[in-house]
Design a protein around this motif. Sequence first.
Motif, PDB file in Angstrom:
ATOM      1  N   HIS A  45       0.867  25.885  -8.101  1.00 53.66           N
ATOM      2  CA  HIS A  45       1.198  27.354  -7.765  1.00 53.66           C
ATOM      3  C   HIS A  45       0.097  27.478  -7.106  1.00 53.66           C
ATOM      4  CE1 HIS A  45       1.329  31.389  -6.564  1.00 53.66           C
ATOM      5  NE2 HIS A  45      -0.258  30.843  -7.122  1.00 53.66           N
ATOM      6  N   GLN A  46      -1.527  26.308  -7.015  1.00 55.95           N
ATOM      7  CA  GLN A  46      -2.360  26.218  -6.747  1.00 55.95           C
ATOM      8  C   GLN A  46      -2.188  25.459  -6.315  1.00 55.95           C
ATOM      9  OE1 GLN A  46      -4.682  28.208  -7.695  1.00 55.95           O
ATOM     10  NE2 GLN A  46      -3.617  28.842  -9.300  1.00 55.95           N
ATOM     11  N   LEU A  47      -1.653  24.246  -5.428  1.00 55.40           N
ATOM     12  CA  LEU A  47      -2.008  22.654  -4.632  1.00 55.40           C
ATOM     13  C   LEU A  47      -1.089  23.615  -3.511  1.00 55.40           C
ATOM     14  CD1 LEU A  47      -1.307  19.462  -6.170  1.00 55.40           C
ATOM     15  CD2 LEU A  47      -2.735  20.444  -4.946  1.00 55.40           C
ATOM     16  N   ALA A  48      -0.551  24.531  -3.793  1.00 52.01           N
ATOM     17  CA  ALA A  48       0.824  24.981  -3.101  1.00 52.01           C
ATOM     18  C   ALA A  48      -0.168  26.315  -1.399  1.00 52.01           C
ATOM     19  CB  ALA A  48       2.610  26.094  -3.386  1.00 52.01           C
ATOM     20  N   LEU A  49       0.143  27.057  -2.413  1.00 43.98           N
ATOM     21  CA  LEU A  49      -1.323  28.064  -1.972  1.00 43.98           C
ATOM     22  C   LEU A  49      -2.361  27.264  -0.872  1.00 43.98           C
ATOM     23  CD1 LEU A  49      -1.984  30.243  -4.744  1.00 43.98           C
ATOM     24  CD2 LEU A  49      -0.895  30.524  -3.009  1.00 43.98           C
ATOM     25  N   ILE A  50      -3.154  26.120  -1.472  1.00 41.88           N
ATOM     26  CA  ILE A  50      -4.114  25.581  -0.645  1.00 41.88           C
ATOM     27  C   ILE A  50      -3.496  24.589   0.232  1.00 41.88           C
ATOM     28  CG2 ILE A  50      -5.870  23.363  -0.451  1.00 41.88           C
ATOM     29  CD1 ILE A  50      -6.176  23.637  -3.702  1.00 41.88           C
ATOM     30  N   SER A  51      -2.325  24.230   0.465  1.00 42.63           N
ATOM     31  CA  SER A  51      -1.702  23.441   1.703  1.00 42.63           C
ATOM     32  C   SER A  51      -1.615  24.617   2.468  1.00 42.63           C
ATOM     33  CB  SER A  51      -0.248  23.039   1.235  1.00 42.63           C
ATOM     34  OG  SER A  51       0.328  22.473   2.169  1.00 42.63           O
ATOM     35  N   VAL A  52      -0.589  26.091   1.860  1.00 36.72           N
ATOM     36  CA  VAL A  52      -0.694  27.257   3.331  1.00 36.72           C
ATOM     37  C   VAL A  52      -1.694  27.549   3.183  1.00 36.72           C
ATOM     38  CG1 VAL A  52      -0.030  29.673   3.262  1.00 36.72           C
ATOM     39  CG2 VAL A  52       0.969  27.815   1.533  1.00 36.72           C
ATOM     40  N   HIS A  53      -2.756  27.917   3.339  1.00 44.45           N
ATOM     41  CA  HIS A  53      -4.441  28.053   4.046  1.00 44.45           C
ATOM     42  C   HIS A  53      -4.761  27.254   4.525  1.00 44.45           C
ATOM     43  CE1 HIS A  53      -4.548  32.234   2.192  1.00 44.45           C
ATOM     44  NE2 HIS A  53      -4.211  31.762   0.217  1.00 44.45           N
ATOM     45  N   THR A  54      -4.900  25.987   4.284  1.00 46.08           N
ATOM     46  CA  THR A  54      -5.461  24.528   5.467  1.00 46.08           C
ATOM     47  C   THR A  54      -4.600  24.837   6.486  1.00 46.08           C
ATOM     48  OG1 THR A  54      -3.845  23.435   3.785  1.00 46.08           O
ATOM     49  CG2 THR A  54      -6.284  23.916   3.448  1.00 46.08           C
ATOM     50  N   GLY A  55      -3.035  24.974   6.140  1.00 42.88           N
ATOM     51  CA  GLY A  55      -2.266  25.107   7.715  1.00 42.88           C
ATOM     52  C   GLY A  55      -2.380  25.774   8.478  1.00 42.88           C
TER      53      GLY A  55
ATOM     54  N   LEU B  68      -5.410  27.218   8.652  1.00 41.57           N
ATOM     55  CA  LEU B  68      -6.449  26.961   9.309  1.00 41.57           C
ATOM     56  C   LEU B  68      -6.996  26.857  10.015  1.00 41.57           C
ATOM     57  CD1 LEU B  68      -9.322  27.866   5.952  1.00 41.57           C
ATOM     58  CD2 LEU B  68      -9.090  28.678   8.270  1.00 41.57           C
ATOM     59  N   GLU B  69      -5.599  25.237  10.544  1.00 41.08           N
ATOM     60  CA  GLU B  69      -5.205  24.464  11.211  1.00 41.08           C
ATOM     61  C   GLU B  69      -4.678  24.624  12.446  1.00 41.08           C
ATOM     62  OE1 GLU B  69      -3.423  19.657  10.957  1.00 41.08           O
ATOM     63  OE2 GLU B  69      -2.804  21.491   9.943  1.00 41.08           O
ATOM     64  N   VAL B  70      -4.271  25.705  12.429  1.00 39.14           N
ATOM     65  CA  VAL B  70      -3.877  26.626  14.336  1.00 39.14           C
ATOM     66  C   VAL B  70      -4.862  27.838  14.627  1.00 39.14           C
ATOM     67  CG1 VAL B  70      -1.834  25.767  13.204  1.00 39.14           C
ATOM     68  CG2 VAL B  70      -2.535  28.035  12.798  1.00 39.14           C
ATOM     69  N   ASP B  71      -5.305  28.180  13.733  1.00 37.59           N
ATOM     70  CA  ASP B  71      -6.352  29.250  14.040  1.00 37.59           C
ATOM     71  C   ASP B  71      -7.489  28.531  15.924  1.00 37.59           C
ATOM     72  OD1 ASP B  71      -8.597  30.739  14.178  1.00 37.59           O
ATOM     73  OD2 ASP B  71      -9.124  31.198  12.046  1.00 37.59           O
ATOM     74  N   PRO B  72      -7.091  29.489  16.394  1.00 38.57           N
ATOM     75  CA  PRO B  72      -7.616  29.043  17.694  1.00 38.57           C
ATOM     76  C   PRO B  72      -9.331  28.749  17.623  1.00 38.57           C
ATOM     77  CG  PRO B  72      -7.252  31.700  17.323  1.00 38.57           C
ATOM     78  CD  PRO B  72      -6.606  30.855  16.219  1.00 38.57           C
ATOM     79  N   HIS B  73      -9.522  29.823  16.550  1.00 33.98           N
ATOM     80  CA  HIS B  73     -11.829  29.985  16.854  1.00 33.98           C
ATOM     81  C   HIS B  73     -12.137  28.743  16.438  1.00 33.98           C
ATOM     82  CE1 HIS B  73     -11.315  34.275  17.435  1.00 33.98           C
ATOM     83  NE2 HIS B  73     -10.626  34.344  16.524  1.00 33.98           N
ATOM     84  N   LEU B  74     -11.447  27.951  15.819  1.00 30.36           N
ATOM     85  CA  LEU B  74     -12.041  26.361  15.145  1.00 30.36           C
ATOM     86  C   LEU B  74     -12.483  25.615  16.633  1.00 30.36           C
ATOM     87  CD1 LEU B  74     -10.127  26.055  11.452  1.00 30.36           C
ATOM     88  CD2 LEU B  74     -11.899  26.660  12.126  1.00 30.36           C
TER      89      LEU B  74
ATOM     90  N   ASP C 122     -12.783  21.104  17.009  1.00 32.48           N
ATOM     91  CA  ASP C 122     -11.919  20.246  17.776  1.00 32.48           C
ATOM     92  C   ASP C 122     -12.160  19.539  15.647  1.00 32.48           C
ATOM     93  OD1 ASP C 122     -10.142  20.958  19.888  1.00 32.48           O
ATOM     94  OD2 ASP C 122     -11.707  18.978  20.598  1.00 32.48           O
ATOM     95  N   ARG C 123     -13.427  18.966  15.845  1.00 30.71           N
ATOM     96  CA  ARG C 123     -13.653  18.531  14.320  1.00 30.71           C
ATOM     97  C   ARG C 123     -13.615  19.489  13.619  1.00 30.71           C
ATOM     98  NH1 ARG C 123     -14.442  13.996  11.727  1.00 30.71           N
ATOM     99  NH2 ARG C 123     -16.305  14.928   9.747  1.00 30.71           N
ATOM    100  N   GLN C 124     -13.710  21.199  13.151  1.00 32.33           N
ATOM    101  CA  GLN C 124     -12.920  21.378  12.035  1.00 32.33           C
ATOM    102  C   GLN C 124     -11.250  21.234  11.880  1.00 32.33           C
ATOM    103  OE1 GLN C 124     -14.324  25.493  13.344  1.00 32.33           O
ATOM    104  NE2 GLN C 124     -17.191  25.235  12.533  1.00 32.33           N
ATOM    105  N   ARG C 125     -11.081  21.324  12.549  1.00 24.67           N
ATOM    106  CA  ARG C 125      -9.472  20.956  12.946  1.00 24.67           C
ATOM    107  C   ARG C 125      -8.757  19.355  11.900  1.00 24.67           C
ATOM    108  NH1 ARG C 125      -9.362  23.794  18.115  1.00 24.67           N
ATOM    109  NH2 ARG C 125      -7.962  25.483  17.542  1.00 24.67           N
ATOM    110  N   GLU C 126      -9.995  18.543  12.508  1.00 29.53           N
ATOM    111  CA  GLU C 126      -9.695  17.634  11.905  1.00 29.53           C
ATOM    112  C   GLU C 126     -10.170  17.474  10.661  1.00 29.53           C
ATOM    113  OE1 GLU C 126     -11.319  12.672  12.305  1.00 29.53           O
ATOM    114  OE2 GLU C 126     -11.967  14.551  13.608  1.00 29.53           O
ATOM    115  N   VAL C 127     -10.895  18.287  10.253  1.00 33.74           N
ATOM    116  CA  VAL C 127     -11.039  17.845   8.604  1.00 33.74           C
ATOM    117  C   VAL C 127     -10.103  18.782   7.657  1.00 33.74           C
ATOM    118  CG1 VAL C 127     -12.392  19.035   6.472  1.00 33.74           C
ATOM    119  CG2 VAL C 127     -14.019  18.151   9.387  1.00 33.74           C
TER     120      VAL C 127
END
Length: 570
Positions: A171-181, A183-189, A191-196
């Motif tokens: 459950h915890q890993l699934a939450l991490i994966s959803v939140h990072t996913g 963030l990855e499409v957040d337009p305010h980040l 390129d370096r932040q998206r890569e991380v």
Amino acid sequence: MALLAAGTEDVSGGGGPALAAVAVASAVLSLLRRRLPATVLVVTSALAPLTPGFLALMILVGWSAGRYVASAGRALAAYSTAYGLNLAVTAAEAWDLHRVLTLAFVSTLYFLGTTLAPGLAHRYWTQRRTLLHALQERNLQLLRERAMLVGQARMRERQRIAQDMHDSLGHQLALISVHTGALEVDPHLTDRQREVVGVLRGASMDAMHELREVVGILRDGVEAPASGDPGVQVVRPGDETGRAARGTAGIEGLVTAARAAGTVIGLTCHGEARALAPAVDHAAYRIVQEGLTNAYKHAPGARIAVEVRYEPDAFVVEVLNERTAEAPSHVVSGGQGLTGLHERARLVGGIVHAGPADDGGFRVAGVLPYGAVEATPYVDPFASPAADALPAPSAHPYAAPFVDAADDFRQQSKRPPRGHRGPVAVGPSGWTVAERELAMAMQAGRGRSTGSGIAIGCGIAVAALVLLLVAGGFGMYFLLGSASNGMIDPQQYDAVKVGESEQAVRDKLPSGDTIATTGLHGKGPAEPDGSSCLVLMSSATSEDLEKEPVFRFCFKDGKLIEKKSYEVVR
């Protein structure tokens, strides 16, 4: 036995064809004593009074019959029949109405010492050995059943742990994966932040896949299927990068992920790639993974070098990190990573070295065989090792392990060599320490029971020997005391007059009921027709040591009709 029988017969005065007949009969009976124990016992007991050479054969036949006669009833019947025939033939061979009790007593002692005592000792020893073997088989069966119950309990516990891990960590890993996913499409980040964030999302997905594999191993006891080609990565559903492959194919993915996180790392590979056994392939991946984790925690920012070498006789993997200016003080470590690597490498037949490098850095290196070590099969300590029970040799020329395979508690489980009679490893290699200690204690108990059994057997033997000595002493006392019943002085002989009544003469003389006069009857001058004679020994001695003076009194019609004094050779 043939030579011993012939020699005894020769000493007893036999010769010529009699020696050959006794030797052949002794050899034949000794060869048949196991196939026909009761028959040979009866025949030998019947012939022994007539053949002095059968004395040693009686001991051997009595010993064998104690073991090879099947039931107690048949053994009792065989020994009773043998005793009856031995007593009857002895009485018929040396018949004398006045010495029946003496002959019966001596024959009973002879049969007891030469036949019955060895038979009882051998029967006791055989029954005790059979009982011990039955108890040992029962103990081994109980240990096998206990191991099965422990295995089932362990499997249930593993399934419970797997379920807990799946419900909590999943459950915890699934939450991490959803939140990072997200963030990855957040337009305010940037390129370096998206890569991380992409690296974090990939790491969470890898962790989810590895958690799924660990749960599968705990639940089913087997690892996830691996690709047959060592150069092809196993791509799982939802794993676009393939970095979750746990094998040598996944080492490059670990290095790539480390570079993406900003670590300066290099990867070199030497030698021609070879196929590794699945367990060895997984161990190599874990060595690199733990080496990198160790460098991240204890030397952050240091340069790392990963080297993979396919040597002619072993596969070598090495992770070396440089020294940092100051080690971090906030690192949390349980100290179990390197210990787990040592255990993992040992279980597949390899070794792991972890320690400081020459330039001040830290090195983690593993040397692994190309083939996996198979579990040593269970060896029954009471069964002879068969050729088809030995483990099949590995098809790979470099499949020999560097260390012995063992269980999780470093308890070696080796197959005993052929002809080995010392302590052997008990039980399969999967036993726990408590189970193995129980089995070893039972082995020691068997050794102690064997020693106590020997002590009991020796005690019984000593008791039987004392009984025989007492009986022999009583017999000697009886024989010496009864000698007076067959001996008179020359004055007593002179005092008896021919013509006296038989009753009066017998009242003056001893009865002659003693075994001491055996061999004196039927010798000397011819007896008067129709008379019955009493032969007695003389208390005087003869000048010729081979001759013995005797007195003979012959009776007829109730009177003494003749008395004679002469010497005989027994």
